[in-house]
Enzyme design. Structure first.
Site, PDB file in Angstrom:
ATOM      1  N   THR A  18      -1.849   2.268   2.291  1.00  0.00           N
ATOM      2  CA  THR A  18      -0.321   2.606   2.063  1.00  0.00           C
ATOM      3  C   THR A  18      -0.199   2.631   0.482  1.00  0.00           C
ATOM      4  O   THR A  18       0.561   3.351  -0.094  1.00  0.00           O
ATOM      5  CB  THR A  18       0.687   1.526   2.733  1.00  0.00           C
ATOM      6  OG1 THR A  18       0.164   1.243   4.078  1.00  0.00           O
ATOM      7  CG2 THR A  18       2.002   1.787   2.510  1.00  0.00           C
ATOM      8  N   SER A 113      -0.813  -6.670  -4.637  1.00  0.00           N
ATOM      9  CA  SER A 113       0.585  -6.947  -4.555  1.00  0.00           C
ATOM     10  C   SER A 113       0.887  -8.249  -3.900  1.00  0.00           C
ATOM     11  O   SER A 113       0.510  -9.252  -4.508  1.00  0.00           O
ATOM     12  CB  SER A 113       1.150  -5.808  -3.789  1.00  0.00           C
ATOM     13  OG  SER A 113       2.544  -5.869  -3.558  1.00  0.00           O
ATOM     14  N   HIS A 114       1.759  -8.277  -2.657  1.00  0.00           N
ATOM     15  CA  HIS A 114       1.990  -9.320  -2.182  1.00  0.00           C
ATOM     16  C   HIS A 114       0.704 -10.226  -1.699  1.00  0.00           C
ATOM     17  O   HIS A 114       1.104 -11.274  -1.070  1.00  0.00           O
ATOM     18  CB  HIS A 114       2.926  -9.002  -1.164  1.00  0.00           C
ATOM     19  CG  HIS A 114       2.513  -8.202  -0.215  1.00  0.00           C
ATOM     20  ND1 HIS A 114       2.304  -6.978  -0.583  1.00  0.00           N
ATOM     21  CD2 HIS A 114       2.361  -8.463   1.014  1.00  0.00           C
ATOM     22  CE1 HIS A 114       2.044  -6.182   0.789  1.00  0.00           C
ATOM     23  NE2 HIS A 114       1.869  -7.266   1.808  1.00  0.00           N
ATOM     24  N   ASP A 277       7.628 -10.217  -6.318  1.00  0.00           N
ATOM     25  CA  ASP A 277       6.035 -10.454  -5.792  1.00  0.00           C
ATOM     26  C   ASP A 277       4.833 -10.565  -6.842  1.00  0.00           C
ATOM     27  O   ASP A 277       5.010 -10.398  -7.871  1.00  0.00           O
ATOM     28  CB  ASP A 277       5.815  -9.370  -4.733  1.00  0.00           C
ATOM     29  CG  ASP A 277       5.516  -8.020  -5.345  1.00  0.00           C
ATOM     30  OD1 ASP A 277       6.197  -7.785  -6.193  1.00  0.00           O
ATOM     31  OD2 ASP A 277       4.907  -7.203  -4.597  1.00  0.00           O
ATOM     32  N   ASP A 279       2.816  -8.297  -8.090  1.00  0.00           N
ATOM     33  CA  ASP A 279       2.767  -7.033  -9.286  1.00  0.00           C
ATOM     34  C   ASP A 279       4.215  -6.781  -9.642  1.00  0.00           C
ATOM     35  O   ASP A 279       4.259  -5.845 -10.297  1.00  0.00           O
ATOM     36  CB  ASP A 279       1.961  -6.004  -8.753  1.00  0.00           C
ATOM     37  CG  ASP A 279       2.605  -5.260  -7.536  1.00  0.00           C
ATOM     38  OD1 ASP A 279       3.360  -5.980  -6.609  1.00  0.00           O
ATOM     39  OD2 ASP A 279       2.279  -4.200  -7.261  1.00  0.00           O
ATOM     40  N   ASP A 281       7.059  -5.487  -8.006  1.00  0.00           N
ATOM     41  CA  ASP A 281       7.532  -4.360  -7.688  1.00  0.00           C
ATOM     42  C   ASP A 281       8.709  -4.801  -6.692  1.00  0.00           C
ATOM     43  O   ASP A 281       9.517  -3.844  -6.121  1.00  0.00           O
ATOM     44  CB  ASP A 281       6.746  -3.170  -7.124  1.00  0.00           C
ATOM     45  CG  ASP A 281       5.648  -3.433  -6.454  1.00  0.00           C
ATOM     46  OD1 ASP A 281       5.596  -4.498  -5.866  1.00  0.00           O
ATOM     47  OD2 ASP A 281       4.885  -2.500  -5.978  1.00  0.00           O
ATOM     48  N   ARG A 282       8.489  -5.696  -5.869  1.00  0.00           N
ATOM     49  CA  ARG A 282       9.399  -6.286  -4.886  1.00  0.00           C
ATOM     50  C   ARG A 282      10.559  -7.047  -5.161  1.00  0.00           C
ATOM     51  O   ARG A 282      10.329  -7.752  -6.353  1.00  0.00           O
ATOM     52  CB  ARG A 282       8.657  -6.845  -3.465  1.00  0.00           C
ATOM     53  CG  ARG A 282       7.640  -6.075  -2.998  1.00  0.00           C
ATOM     54  CD  ARG A 282       7.001  -6.780  -1.722  1.00  0.00           C
ATOM     55  NE  ARG A 282       6.130  -5.809  -1.237  1.00  0.00           N
ATOM     56  CZ  ARG A 282       5.458  -6.067  -0.181  1.00  0.00           C
ATOM     57  NH1 ARG A 282       6.063  -6.845   0.731  1.00  0.00           N
ATOM     58  NH2 ARG A 282       4.810  -5.072   0.609  1.00  0.00           N
ATOM     59  N   LYS A 376       8.776   1.302  -7.002  1.00  0.00           N
ATOM     60  CA  LYS A 376      10.047   0.362  -6.831  1.00  0.00           C
ATOM     61  C   LYS A 376       9.719  -0.848  -7.984  1.00  0.00           C
ATOM     62  O   LYS A 376       8.778  -0.823  -8.563  1.00  0.00           O
ATOM     63  CB  LYS A 376       9.548  -0.510  -5.375  1.00  0.00           C
ATOM     64  CG  LYS A 376       8.397  -1.260  -5.143  1.00  0.00           C
ATOM     65  CD  LYS A 376       8.435  -1.483  -3.468  1.00  0.00           C
ATOM     66  CE  LYS A 376       7.256  -2.202  -3.337  1.00  0.00           C
ATOM     67  NZ  LYS A 376       6.129  -1.517  -2.817  1.00  0.00           N
TER      68      LYS A 376
HETATM   69  C1  G16 Z   1       3.258  -1.448  -0.301  1.00  0.00           C
HETATM   70  C2  G16 Z   1       4.140   0.099  -0.314  1.00  0.00           C
HETATM   71  C3  G16 Z   1       5.346  -0.088   0.446  1.00  0.00           C
HETATM   72  C4  G16 Z   1       5.124  -0.336   1.677  1.00  0.00           C
HETATM   73  C5  G16 Z   1       4.696  -1.894   1.776  1.00  0.00           C
HETATM   74  C6  G16 Z   1       4.239  -2.367   3.289  1.00  0.00           C
HETATM   75  O1  G16 Z   1       3.955  -2.113  -0.880  1.00  0.00           O
HETATM   76  O2  G16 Z   1       3.966   0.417  -1.671  1.00  0.00           O
HETATM   77  O3  G16 Z   1       5.908   1.440   0.344  1.00  0.00           O
HETATM   78  O4  G16 Z   1       6.447  -0.448   2.415  1.00  0.00           O
HETATM   79  O5  G16 Z   1       3.246  -1.726   1.233  1.00  0.00           O
HETATM   80  O6  G16 Z   1       3.504  -1.280   3.761  1.00  0.00           O
HETATM   81  P1  G16 Z   1       2.844  -1.652   5.075  1.00  0.00           P
HETATM   82  O7  G16 Z   1       3.755  -1.935   6.312  1.00  0.00           O
HETATM   83  O8  G16 Z   1       1.908  -0.366   5.391  1.00  0.00           O
HETATM   84  O9  G16 Z   1       1.828  -2.932   5.007  1.00  0.00           O
HETATM   85  P2  G16 Z   1       3.232  -3.201  -2.089  1.00  0.00           P
HETATM   86  O10 G16 Z   1       4.433  -3.990  -2.481  1.00  0.00           O
HETATM   87  O11 G16 Z   1       2.294  -4.059  -1.154  1.00  0.00           O
HETATM   88  O12 G16 Z   1       2.474  -2.219  -2.914  1.00  0.00           O
END
Ligand code: G16
Length: 543
Positions: A18, A113-114, A277, A279, A281-282, A376
């Site tokens: 993703t 990320s998270h 979070d 990085d 962005d959340r 984001k």
């Molecule tokens: C990433 C994507 C987001 C997505 C999220 C969850 O966020 O950039 O668009 O909504 O993952 O994705 P999934 O439901 O496939 O785990 P981040 O903050 O992890 O980069």
């Protein structure tokens, strides 16, 4: 200094998910693993002579090692210039901002990320294109194809750059400049929001708690909220980025940001709470004893957008990912602007923003942003809320309750079943797909199915098609159950079940969320057989 060509063989499974390639740290520590992926990115880009690359990460374990490797490879690939964040640090939104401001060819973000960090945690790498946003699927697919055939990579044998010292130095013919990670981003925020009004708010005794979760946004929040906006020292907690995020899960939701939730639930709670979070962005937004869902946050920001200087001219459109609640759709309708429904993944918003079709975007996964960059942006959302609170003089709870009164309430929750056996998760989805054709018109106990499908998306700008993006079961009363497998996990599969109930009547706006959604949770179990397939009677995380 000299450049060497190193022979290598492909590693299986280097397909970005993703949001980039995310694996356990130990996977990235294998000799050649990172190098293969980076060379595949550079091979996909072609000639980079005269071009600028932006590089930085969220400071998690392995960040500094990876930054030095990528600098040596960028020099071997002939980039004219690399802008790297001090200490190897740049939040994801800051990378996007710096790419756009400095006209870079693109950037590399090092983050999972998270996902948890530390030697046993996760690491990740993602390529962003010239508009500052995540590479679209045709680019990530080309990178993946390259990883499958790669035979060598090129790297300079130069010594490490001092990442702590600001300013330029050189590797081979490439100028490497260590930049202040906050400066460009802070300057952009000041143009978008009413900093004077927010300064007055804090000067009047308004209290806030921002939880940096020992991740990348601590330094940004300190510099902007405490530094520029005059909030008292100590407003930002857990502000120092740590390689293992202090052993916590840097995911700003009510489960993982438990310390902040406790602070905001106390009798002497601050007026406003927020977290970001790994990085940056959340975001999570909280009032005093009051949580705001990400879907509601998007809708409230959209409804009040013109109160912020950067959005005075109004919105061109709103975009949300398919599983995000439809609260924003009602605002778009009232404003007479389009609302786009995209697959999960911020990369799907890029074309809509570039084409001027959407101004604000949001996702249920605690992501909100706008056309100011192409990622984001956690702190942006927090500053937007501060702007609204300062200008309206209302509390978070007041703003949200008034919003529900006007537009109705979309009760919303996501139930995650983490680390499920991959095969079982795939079979659950496959069996649901088989059932889809028979569901329409069925009475599932107070709910009649109006639509049951597997979401397909055709990009309205370039016509690209993304299929099988999540199973939707939509009821005649507007309630929905959505099923998807996560594309960001690193252990087995994660099943996400999204529940939404629309309630127009203010007399029913104060129900506990899980109670309000209970009938839909039963329907999800009845239709998908979650317990049977996963062996789990309950979700691992409910947000
Ligand atoms: C990433 C994507 C987001 C997505 C999220 C969850 O966020 O950039 O668009 O909504 O993952 O994705 P999934 O439901 O496939 O785990 P981040 O903050 O992890 O980069």
């Amino acid at each position: 200094m000299s450049i060497t060509t190193v022979n290598t063989t492909p590693f299986p499974g280097q397909r970005p998910g993703t949001s980039g390639l995310r694996k356990k740290v130990a996977v990235f520590q294998q000799a050649g693993y990172l190098e293969n992926f980076v060379q595949s990115v550079f091979d996909t880009l072609g000639d980079c002579g005269g071009k600028t690359l932006v590089l930085g990460g969220d400071g998690r374990f392995h960040n500094r090692v990876a930054v030095q490797t990528i600098l040596r490879m960028a020099a071997a690939h002939g980039f004219a210039r690399v802008l790297v964040g001090q200490g190897g640090i740049l939040s994801t939104p800051a990378v996007s901002c710096v790419i756009r401001k400095h006209g870079a060819l693109g950037g590399i973000v090092l983050s999972a990320s998270h996902n948890p960090g530390g030697p046993d945690g996760d690491f990740g790498i993602k390529y962003n294109i010239a508009n500052g946003g995540p590479a679209p699927e045709n680019v990530t697919e080309a990178i993946f194809q390259r990883t499958a055939t790669i035979a060598h990579y090129r790297i300079s044998d130069a010594a490490d750059i001092d990442l702590n010292r600001l300013g330029p130095s050189r590797i081979e013919q490439t100028e490497v400049t260590v930049i202040d990670p906050v400066a460009d981003y802070a300057e952009l925020m000041e143009r978008l929001f009413d900093f004077d009004a927010i300064r007055q708010l804090f000067a009047g005794g308004f209290r806030m708690c921002f939880d940096g979760m020992h991740a990348v946004s601590g330094p940004y929040a300190k510099a902007i909220i405490e530094g520029q906006l005059g909030a008292p020292a100590g407003t930002v907690i857990n502000a120092v980025p740590l390689e293992d995020f202090g052993g916590h899960h840097p995911d700003p939701n009510p489960v993982n940001a438990a310390q902040l939730i406790e602070i905001m639930a106390a009798d002497n709670a601050p007026d406003f709470g927020a977290a970001s979070d790994g990085d940056g962005d959340r975001n999570m937004i909280l009032g005093r004893k009051f949580d705001v869902t990400p879907s509601d946050s998007l809708a409230v920001l959209a409804a009040h957008a013109t109160l912020a200087p950067g959005y005075r001219a109004g919105l061109k459109g709103i975009a949300r990912s398919m599983p995000t609640s439809r609260a924003a759709d009602r605002v778009a309708e009232a404003l007479g602007i389009p609302c786009f429904e995209t697959p999960t993944g911020w990369k799907f918003f890029g074309n809509l923003l570039d084409a001027g079709k959407a101004t604000l975007c949001g996702e249920e996964s605690y992501g909100t942003g706008s056309d100011h960059i192409r990622e984001k942006d956690g702190l942006w959302a927090v500053l937007f809320w501060l702007n609204l609170l300062a200008v309206t003089g209302k509390s978070v709870e007041q703003l949200v309750s008034e919003h529900w009164k006007r537009f109705g309430r979309n009760y919303y929750s996501r139930h995650d079943y983490e680390a499920v056996e991959t095969e079982a998760a795939n079979e659950l989805m496959a069996s649901l797909r088989i059932k889809l054709a028979t569901l329409k018109g069925q009475d599932l106990g107070h709910h009649v199915v109006a639509l049951a499908d597997d979401f397909d998306y055709t990009d309205p700008v370039d016509g690209a098609v993304a299929s099988r993006q999540g199973i939707r079961i939509v009821m005649t009363n507007g309630s929905r159950v959505v099923f998807r497998l996560s594309g960001t996990g690193t252990e087995g599969a994660t099943l996400r079940v999204y529940l939404e109930r629309y309630e127009p009547d203010p007399a029913f706006h104060q129900l506990p969320t899980q109670q309000a959604l209970y009938p839909l949770a039963l329907i999800a179990e009845q239709v998908a057989g979650i317990a049977d397939w996963t062996g789990r009677a309950h979700p691992t995380v409910t947000t």
